[in-house]
Write an enzyme that holds these catalytic residues in place. Structure first.
Site: not given
Ligand code: NAD
Length: 491
Positions: A150, A174, A228, A283, A384
């Site tokens: 996202f 996708k 993730s 990230c 994280e």
């Protein structure tokens, strides 16, 4: 009723074969934007078959012709630059400037992929024996797909898509079900302006069911995943078990080390941008700052100041420096982790919980947070957070700092702030991470370098972008040819 998003298959917009739909909301205003279909395995299977049917003709289209579509793609992305950036902010919550920044990198990847005719060239050795030549040629692998997260609704797909199709593959995107509207817009532009042969590019919305169909469909040869670590590991193992090439980028816990000789003013500004930019949902966001020796007092005070003074609000409002996190569930998770850090003994220099922004009371905001004296062995120093939270850890030497960061699970990025060339070289040499920053806070590679990642931040061998993408989206064929002199004729 809000718009139900369509899939794009074989050059047409088609209603999904789905019974379950998820609301897509603006995370700052809570306005309902659209509904995204979720259980789309049937559509993914159809997209795979259509892409397989389109492959032979696309593969036979000369590379020089294929990249003409990329020139057009670059042009339409530029012509609609601000409109796309606005959609990113509306569905993802980051600031408009940050959204523009991600589209710059997306376009840069299209530009680099325009070099494919040269980049996918093979090798030839003449006369490996008398009258015998050996060639290595690169051919596309077939149908490929990507699964996106996202946090960069525009950019991440472009680490893969332009290279895949320029190399002669057909492709299925996708998008993340949390932010499907940016790709929806980009595919509308593709449909209206590119005139690509049907079946070269598909987009199928959805979640796990759709991903599983991609992982299982036999005609899909290669999959690029970003998200993730737990899902990256799953995608990698299921995809490779099915005989596919998989590159899977996972999560991160990015440390920055601050040495006492660092330029503190510059360091603090860069560290704050890294930790709180995109609300910490990069990230490559700094999540841990490890101060060495005397760096602690000055850095801690300055970073707390920077955090407290950051202007938080709706990403489309001009003065705003930090937007929302993706949704309320994420805000709650982040606030829970802040509490956990405090329970583990940390103290909050700035506590961003319970944020309420005037005019956006329903928004999913968490303000910048700085936790000091974080227990290096505690959960908060290892997990994280993916939110605007910077944890401060203190050590006495650079060796201790490097040992601490190398003990972590992830290896996406590590940064050092110093004015010492020796320390910089030592760090570059010893730090276990795929992307290294020296006096840089977000060490994001330009499109003409691969986007690296080590340890639990990456599963696979070849990364996205540039030369790695070309290798990933092609397979080599070695040909040995004998043409003896005795067969020579005069014509
Ligand atoms: P996510 O793993 O929840 O979702 C990523 C994609 O996987 C989505 O398209 C989603 O539909 C799909 N998915 C989710 N659960 C699934 C399941 N159980 N089975 C199959 N598919 C599933 O990630 P996210 O929350 O969208 O993104 C944030 C994460 O992505 C963070 O961990 C962040 O560090 C990571 N990330 C990594 C990089 C990198 O380059 N290493 C870049 C961006 C984001």
């Amino acid at each position: 009723m809000s718009e139900q998003l369509l899939n794009y298959i074989n050059g047409e917009w088609v209603a999904a074969n789905a019974t379950e739909f998820l609301d897509v909301k603006n995370p700052a205003t809570a306005e309902l934007l659209a509904q995204v279909p979720m259980d789309t395995a049937v559509d993914m299977n159809r997209a795979a078959e259509v892409a397989a049917a389109a492959f032979p003709a696309w593969r036979a289209t000369p590379a020089g012709e294929r990249i003409q579509y990329l020139f057009k793609l670059k042009q339409v992305l530029e012509d609609n630059f601000d409109e796309i950036a606005k959609i990113i902010t509306v569905e993802c919550g980051k600031t408009f400037k940050e959204s523009q920044g991600e589209m710059v990198r997306a376009i840069e990847n299209v530009e680099v992929a325009c070099g494919i005719p040269k980049m996918m060239q093979g090798d030839i050795s003449e006369d490996i024996a008398r009258g015998i030549d050996e060639l290595m040629i690169r051919q596309p692998v077939g149908v490929c797909g990507c699964i996106a997260p996202f946090n960069f609704p525009g950019m991440i797909t472009f680490w893969f898509l332009p290279y895949a199709i320029a190399c002669g593959n057909t492709f299925i995107v996708k998008p993340s079900e949390k932010v499907p509207l940016t790709m929806q817009k980009i595919f509308q532009l593709v449909d209206e302006h590119l005139n690509l042969p049907p079946g070269v590019l598909q987009m199928v919305h959805g979640g796990k069911e759709s991903v599983d169909a991609m992982l299982d469909h036999p005609v899909i040869r290669a999959i690029s995943f970003v998200g993730s670590t737990s899902v990256a590991r799953y995608v990698y193992s299921r995809g490779t078990a099915n005989g596919k090439r998989v590159q899977a980028q996972g999560g991160a816990k990015n440390p920055i080390i601050v040495l006492p000789d660092a330029d503190m003013e510059m360091t603090t500004k860069i560290a704050a941008d890294s930790a709180f930019g995109c609300a910490g949902q990069r990230c490559l966001a700094a999540s841990l700052a490890v101060t060495v020796g005397e760096a602690r007092d000055t850095f801690n005070e300055a970073i707390a100041d920077a955090a407290a003074n950051r202007v938080v609000g709706y990403g489309l409002d001009q003065a705003v420096q930090m937007g929302t996190v993706i949704n309320h569930a994420s805000a709650n998770r982040i606030e829970g982790l802040i509490q956990q850090g405090l329970d583990e003994g940390a103290s909050a220099l700035v506590d961003g919980r319970g944020a309420s922004i005037s005019g956006y009371e329903n928004g999913s905001f968490v303000r910048p947070t700085v936790l000091a004296d974080v227990n290096p062995a505690g959960e908060i120093a290892r997990t994280e957070i993916f939110g605007p939270v910077l944890s401060l850890v203190h050590v006495n030497t650079i060796d201790e700092a490097i040992a601490f960061i190398n003990g972590g699970q992830y290896g996406n990025m590590a940064c050092l702030f110093t004015t010492s060339g020796f320390a910089a070289r030592k760090f570059r040499y010893e730090a276990e991470a795929g992307n290294i920053g020296i006096n840089i806070g977000v060490a994001a590679p330009m499109a003409y370098f691969p986007f690296s990642g080590w340890k639990d931040s990456f599963f696979g061998t070849l990364h996205g972008q540039s030369s790695h993408a070309v290798e990933f989206f092609t397979q080599t064929k070695v040909v040995v040819e004998r043409w003896p002199k005795e067969w020579s004729r005069q014509f």
